[in-house]
Each structure stands twice: as structure tokens, then as C-alpha cells.
Design a protein around this motif. Structure first.
Motif, short mmCIF file in Angstrom:
data_model
loop_
_atom_site.label_atom_id
_atom_site.label_comp_id
_atom_site.label_asym_id
_atom_site.label_seq_id
_atom_site.Cartn_x
_atom_site.Cartn_y
_atom_site.Cartn_z
N LYS A 89 34.43 39.76 24.25
CA LYS A 89 34.22 39.52 25.68
C LYS A 89 34.53 40.77 26.51
O LYS A 89 33.71 41.20 27.33
N SER A 90 35.70 41.34 26.27
CA SER A 90 36.08 42.54 27.05
C SER A 90 35.13 43.69 26.77
O SER A 90 34.76 44.44 27.68
N THR A 91 34.74 43.80 25.50
CA THR A 91 33.82 44.88 25.14
C THR A 91 32.52 44.75 25.92
O THR A 91 32.01 45.74 26.47
N ALA A 134 35.09 40.68 36.16
CA ALA A 134 36.50 40.28 36.11
C ALA A 134 36.86 39.90 34.68
O ALA A 134 36.30 38.97 34.12
N ASP A 135 37.79 40.66 34.09
CA ASP A 135 38.20 40.41 32.71
C ASP A 135 39.51 39.61 32.69
O ASP A 135 40.58 40.17 32.88
N GLU A 136 39.38 38.30 32.46
CA GLU A 136 40.53 37.38 32.47
C GLU A 136 41.44 37.65 33.66
O GLU A 136 42.63 37.97 33.49
N PRO A 137 40.92 37.53 34.87
CA PRO A 137 41.71 37.89 36.05
C PRO A 137 42.92 37.00 36.26
O PRO A 137 43.85 37.39 36.99
MG LIG Z 1 39.65 40.81 26.26
#
Ligand SMILES: [Mg+2]
Ligand SMILES: Nc1ncnc2c1ncn2[C@@H]1O[C@H](COP(=O)(O)OP(=O)(O)OP(=O)(O)O)[C@@H](O)[C@H]1O
Lengths: 233, 433
Positions: A47-49, A168-171
Motif C-alpha cells: 500500500k505505502s509503495t 494519505a498513508d494511514e493518517p
Molecule cells: Mg505502509
């Protein structure tokens, strides 16, 4: 639907010594302008990638990314910097504010990179902080802010150079449930009131479906499912 | 980002880590201070020697010898007196005088004498110098009385001036030696010398001689040329006379020649050499002296440069440390739109600022050190009769050069850290801890 954000067969393989580690293995998705989408999946699913590739912080191994009418995958490193400063705004689970700078200074720094005239920066920064409800925390450093306040500063900073897309990465990953709700509420408001396109990574599928128009489920670097979200999508 | 923004950002970064910035800059201050004071000393030495040469008109004088002589060859022992040596006699002196741009030419006459005056006596040497030399150093600065204005010795009156002195020179007394030999048929135990006494009047007394230029005129008694030439003496007075004593030659050991200007040295020397004489010019030695100074400057500069290299390593160390500490911050700057060029410049300007401030304060330190050292050195030299002298010289090129060098070295030191900062991977940097 004319896609505003689009990926085609997006692949990202990290190299651990001689061992290739495939993280994204052909992700294709489309997001319309003004849409709020979420990406969910197990830890390590990529996901982050994916978000970092969309934000131009990292480069794809193969496949295409288009944001607006620019092909991100064919950008030079200088172009990627321009993409990061003017097209996208990013927020992170760990806020990533500069600890030695006050809330206001964290935002004026982003404005400086965005090419805002110096005389305008402080005024615009305080306006941005007011718009996220932090007009009383201008001169606080990140250490003097609560997690929720810090994430609001980060949101204000992401909005500084008027981006088209908010990534937004797991905000809410570092926040308690009540604060998390407030932050997500803020993102929803930005999406509905300003028409800002939002791509949010979340590990909380229920909340994601509640607030997003659509939800992509990622597993081992592939979109395995597309779930419908709230009704107005 | 605009250049002023980048500049401001790097100043903020330096300000944030004040102590570390100050210590790093201090390294540069000491490095530049050492470099500047060292080079300033070297340049000062050179300046003092050159001006000494100039003041004593050594750039416009030369010595003419009977034959082309290679001093190096004599030193090496390979010198053989040439078979036919052209006499350096009065007509030769006339011929030299006739060369355009020659201002003055006179034979160098010098021999040992004993001076007797007011019941005391002292051994010294006598030197013949024409009245025309009274215009030039060291004869232009006679503290007591005056230099003789003409070849005819004038008399002025003072406690010492105007008194009569007896100048005693020696000649070989072959007659009495022969008579003594006839009487006893033994060789004399000592050289058969005869005293010749000449009475002269003192017109002036010169002060203490110092410096390079004075060596040529170090004679204890200075007399006009005619007077000197007429005085009875041994047939030789120095090495040149001995070298010159081959058969068929008769003349002076050497002739002193002054040219009008420095530029005249070369044409005059060529003309004199054309006549078959040898020439020794101080200007040749100056080239050698300059070479020596170049080596000395290089050594002094090297010491200073080592100090600066240590300072540069300090800059690299400080900046690499701060990049490690600020990795996340660099990631943030990239995430909000900072380009690699921006990041590189921020760190580059940090190094440049350290270099500039360090250079400026280093110059101040170097200047202070040279001033203090000068006072201390003069304090110790004065009792030994050395006149007050500025040992250090700080020309504009040294000041500008030190600043440029300081900033340049700092930029060089900042090059690796800056490109390392520019290459920070934002994904790694922003990964939550
Ligand atoms: Mg991540
Ligand atoms: N630089 C790297 N080198 C090697 N492997 C990497 C690198 N970066 C990420 N990975 C791997 O890629 C995979 C996906 O990472 P990513 O951070 O995208 O997962 P994620 O879905 O965001 O997980 P989480 O929910 O825990 O944040 C992980 O297995 C990770 O170990």
C-alpha cells in the motif's frame, strides 16, 4: 468516468542484494477527479509503495502512472520534484513534521519550496492552519502538539501549494479512535467542500468503506478486490 | 526555491546547531589564521629584502671583472685562469663609462690599513670611492659631518671632523730584506713589510652599516678614488687581484658600475661583456634569492594548508553528522517538493558560510597574530641593534586569496556531504520509526 489518477500494470521490484523482491505486481486502477478512494490490505501488501509511486517519492520498475495530464513514470527527477510540490500533497502516519520548526514554519518551508513570495508566506500559512482549526497553535513546535494537532499541521502543509490530489498513508494510524475520526472527518470535508481528490491508505476496512467512494483491496502487490463505499460515489 | 531562500535555510540550519557550527568554524579560523600569518611572514621577508636591495640601489649596480668568470666553476675547483686576460685598466674604465646608461664607473680599490689617531690605532680596511657616490646610499646618509663633495678632500671643523689621521699601509720592503739577507745569509723570519704613512683629514663619520647592500661598502676608511689609487700598498688586496696576477695584465681587480635605471642593467652588461670583461650583477643573485623565497613561501604555505585541510575534514565530519541526524528532515523537504538541486545547495551554502565566516575571522586572527609577533620580535631585536622593521606584510592579494581559498576549500569539503544529502532516498527517510 475520465480518470484523474491512473495506474497501468504498475510494478515495483526492490532488489535485496541479488534477490528481487516484487512488491507491486501489476496494479491497474483509476481514480476520478474529486473522488475519495481508499487502499486497504494486509501489512506488507504494498500500500505505502503504491502511494509513494503516485506521490513521485519513488520510481516504478515498469507500468505507467498518469496524474492529471502528466505521465509521472516518464518524469525526470527534477520533474518529479515539481510534481511533488505542485500536484500532490502527502500526509503520513508519523506526521513527518520538522521537529525544530514551529507549526507555522513547517508550512512556510513548504510554501518556500512551492515558490511562494516570502512576504505572503506567513499570512497564507496562518490561514491554512486556521482552516484546519489550529489558529491558536501557530508557534508551537511538533513536540508541543498532540498527535491530532500534529496531523492537522501536516494536512495544512500538504494543502500549502494547492495540490490536486491528497495522498494519505494511514493518517490515523498513530491516533486514538476519537481523534482518528476527527482527522478522517477533516479529509472528507476537504474532499466534499473543495473537490480535492483523496487517495487514503488504511488498515481499517470498515471506516474506509464508510468514508470513501471506492475501496481497493491489495494483496501481495495486486488489486484483488474493488469494494463500493458510501452512496454518493 | 530562490537563492535567498536557500541561503536563509542554510543559515537557519547553522544557527540551530550553534555550538557545533561555531566549533567547526573555529577550525577554519585557526586554519586560515595559520595560513595567513605564515604566508604574511614569508611575503614580509621577501618584501624587506627586496626593498633593502632597492634602497641600496643594488638593482642598478654591477661589478665588472677582468674576465668572464663562472663563480660556480671556481667553487668546484675547475677554474683555470684564461691565458689572455684583457686588462681592466684606466682606459677600460673610460670605455665602460662611455657606454650609454652608465652613470658611474670606478675601480674598486680596497686594502688593509691601520688607522692611527689621538694616540690610538685600529686595523681596518680602506676603500676608495668617488665623490659622486655621495648621492647614493650608504654615503648619502652620513650622520656626522658630510661626505666629501669633490675628489679634493675639504676640511670641516668639529670635535672629530677635521682632525688628522694617519693611515698606515704596508708595502714589501725588498731592499731591506735583501740587505738583511746579505748580512746574515738567513731568510727573514717574517715578511719584510714597510709601513707607509699618509695623513688625511676626517670630513665625516658614517653610522653603523646594516643590511645586504652595505656589504659592498664595508671599508672602515673611505677615501676619494685619486687618494686611494695614489696610496702605496701591496700589489694585491683580494682574491681577484691574485687571479688577475697572470703575466701581461695590469689593471684593477674589479670595477664598480652603476646604471641609470634597473632596465639598463641588461644592455650595459651586454656591452661590457662585448668588451671581453666579466660581469657580476646583484640582480642575478636576486633571482636566486627569489627562488629561495618561493621555496620558503611554499613551505610556510604548506604548514598553513595542513591546518586548513584539518579544518576541511572538520567541515566534512560536521556535515556528514548533521546529514545523518537530518535524514528525515531531508526526506520531508523532498516530499514537500524540494529538488535534489535545492538540497545540494542548502548544504553547499552551509559549507560556504562556514568557509566565509571562518575565512574572515581567520584573517582577523592572522592579522592579530602578526601584529603581536611583530611587537615581540622587535622587542627582542632592538637591544641587538636591529632597526625597527615590520616582519610581516599582508598585501591585498593575500587577504582576497585567503578568503577565496577558505570558501573554496569549504565548498570542496561540502561537496561530498551535499551530494550525499541530495541522494537521500525520501522513502527510506520518511519510513516511520
Ligand atoms: Mg505502509
Ligand atoms: N527498500 C526496500 N527494500 C526491500 N523491500 C522493501 C523495501 N521497501 C519495502 N519493501 C518491502 O515491500 C513490501 C511492501 O511494503 P509497503 O511498505 O508498501 O507495505 P504496506 O502495505 O504499506 O505495509 P504496512 O501496512 O505495514 O504499512 C514489504 O514486504 C517490504 O518489506
Amino acid at each position: 468516468m475520465t480518470p484523474f489518477v491512473l495506474t497501468r500494470d504498475l510494478c515495483k521490484t526492490y532488489q535485496k542484494g541479488t534477490v528481487p523482491i516484487p512488491v507491486l505486481q501489476g496494479v491497474s486502477l483509476e481514480v476520478a477527479k474529486g473522488e475519495y478512494v481508499s487502499v486497504v490490505g494486509r501489512s506488507g501488501s504494498g500500500k505505502s509503495t503504491l502511494l509513494n509511486l503516485l506521490g513521485g517519492l519513488d520510481t516504478a520498475t515498469s507500468g505507467r502512472i498518469v496524474v492529471g495530464d502528466s505521465d509521472v513514470t516518464s518524469m525526470s527527477r527534477q520533474d518529479l520534484a515539481v510534481h511533488r510540490r505542485s500536484t500532490v500533497g502527502m500526509i503520513f502516519q508519523s506526521f513527518n513534521l520538522i521537529p525544530s520548526r514551529t507549526a507555522l514554519e513547517n508550512i512556510t518551508l513548504a510554501l518556500a519550496f512551492g515558490g511562494y513570495p516570502r512576504s505572503d508566506r506567513r499570512r497564507r500559512a496562518s490561514e491554512l492552519l486556521s482552516s484546519v482549526g489550529l489558529e491558536h497553535r501557530l508557534s508551537h513546535t511538533p513536540g508541543e502538539l498532540s498527535g491530532g494537532e500534529a496531523q492537522r499541521v501536516a494536512i495544512a502543509r500538504a494543502l500549502a501549494n494547492a495540490p490536486d490530489v491528497l495522498l494519505a498513508d494511514e493518517p490515523t494510524g498513530n491516533l486514538d479512535s476519537k481523534t482518528a475520526e476527527e482527522i478522517v472527518g477533516l479529509l472528507v470535508a476537504l474532499n466534499s467542500e473543495r473537490g480535492l481528490t483523496v487517495v487514503m491508505v488504511s488498515h481499517d476496512e470498515a471506516t474506509a468503506r464508510e468514508v470513501s467512494h471506492r475501496v481497493f483491496r491489495l494483496l501481495d502487490g495486486r488489486v484483488i478486490d474493488e469494494l463500493s463505499g458510501r452512496a454518493d460515489g | 526555491m530562490t537563492p535567498p531562500d536557500l541561503w536563509r535555510l542554510s543559515l537557519e540550519n547553522l544557527w540551530r546547531t550553534k555550538l557545533r557550527s561555531v566549533l567547526t568554524t573555529l577550525g577554519v579560523v585557526i586554519g586560515i589564521g595559520a595560513l595567513v600569518s605564515m604566508v604574511s611572514f614569508g611575503v614580509g621577508m621577501q618584501e624587506n629584502v627586496t626593498s633593502e636591495f632597492r634602497e641600496n640601489d643594488l638593482f642598478t649596480s654591477m661589478q665588472v671583472l677582468p674576465a668572464k668568470i663562472d663563480v660556480g666553476e671556481i667553487m668546484a675547483g675547475g677554474f683555470e685562469p684564461p691565458q689572455t686576460v684583457k686588462a681592466l685598466n684606466d682606459s677600460a674604465v673610460e670605455a665602460i663609462r662611455a657606454i650609454p646608461a652608465v652613470e658611474l664607473a670606478f675601480p674598486e680599490i680596497r686594502f688593509p690599513v691601520t688607522v692611527r689617531m689621538m694616540g690610538k690605532e685600529a686595523r681596518t680596511s680602506l676603500q676608495a670611492v668617488p665623490a659622486a657616490m655621495g648621492r647614493y646610499k650608504p654615503f648619502s646618509e652620513i650622520p656626522y659631518g658630510s661626505f666629501y663633495a669633490s675628489e679634493l678632500v675639504p676640511i670641516s671643523v668639529d670635535s672629530l671632523i677635521g682632525r688628522e689621521v694617519e693611515i698606515v699601509s704596508s708595502t714589501l720592503d725588498l731592499q731591506s730584506a735583501a740587505r738583511a739577507f746579505m748580512r746574515s745569509f738567513t731568510a727573514p723570519s717574517r715578511l719584510p713589510l714597510r709601513e707607509e704613512v699618509v695623513r688625511l683629514r676626517v670630513v665625516g663619520v658614517r653610522g653603523r652599516l646594516s643590511g645586504f647592500g652595505a656589504a659592498r661598502f664595508r671599508g672602515g676608511v673611505i677615501v676619494p678614488i685619486e687618494t686611494g689609487a695614489a696610496m702605496p700598498r701591496l700589489g694585491f688586496s683580494d682574491v681577484w687581484d691574485l687571479l688577475d696576477s697572470s703575466e701581461g695584465t695590469q689593471g684593477y681587480g674589479s670595477v664598480y658600475v652603476r646604471t641609470r635605471g634597473m632596465d639598463d642593467i641588461t644592455p650595459v652588461r651586454e656591452a661590457v661583456e662585448e668588451m671581453g670583461f666579466g660581469v657580476l650583477a646583484v640582480i642575478d643573485e636576486l633571482e636566486e634569492i627569489k627562488q629561495t623565497f618561493l621555496i620558503m613561501d611554499a613551505l610556510l604555505g604548506a604548514v598553513g594548508t595542513i591546518a586548513l585541510i584539518v579544518a576541511a575534514l572538520g567541515i566534512i565530519n560536521t556535515m556528514v553528522t548533521s546529514i545523518l541526524e537530518r535524514t528525515r528532515e531531508i526526506g520531508v523537504m523532498k516530499a514537500v517538493g524540494g529538488s535534489e538541486t535545492d538540497i545540494r545547495w542548502i548544504f553547499f551554502l552551509e559549507a560556504a558560510t562556514i568557509g566565509f565566516i571562518g575565512g574572515a575571522f581567520g584573517l582577523a586572527l592572522g592579522w592579530a597574530v602578526t601584529r603581536i609577533a611583530n611587537v615581540v620580535a622587535n622587542h627582542y631585536l632592538r637591544p641587538q641593534g636591529v632597526p625597527e622593521v615590520d616582519l610581516f606584510y599582508m598585501p591585498v592579494w593575500l587577504i582576497a586569496g585567503a578568503l577565496v581559498f577558505s570558501v573554496g576549500v569549504s565548498l570542496l569539503a561540502g561537496f561530498y556531504p551535499a551530494s550525499r544529502a541530495a541522494r537521500v532516498d525520501p522513502v527510506q527517510a520518511l519510513r516511520h520509526d
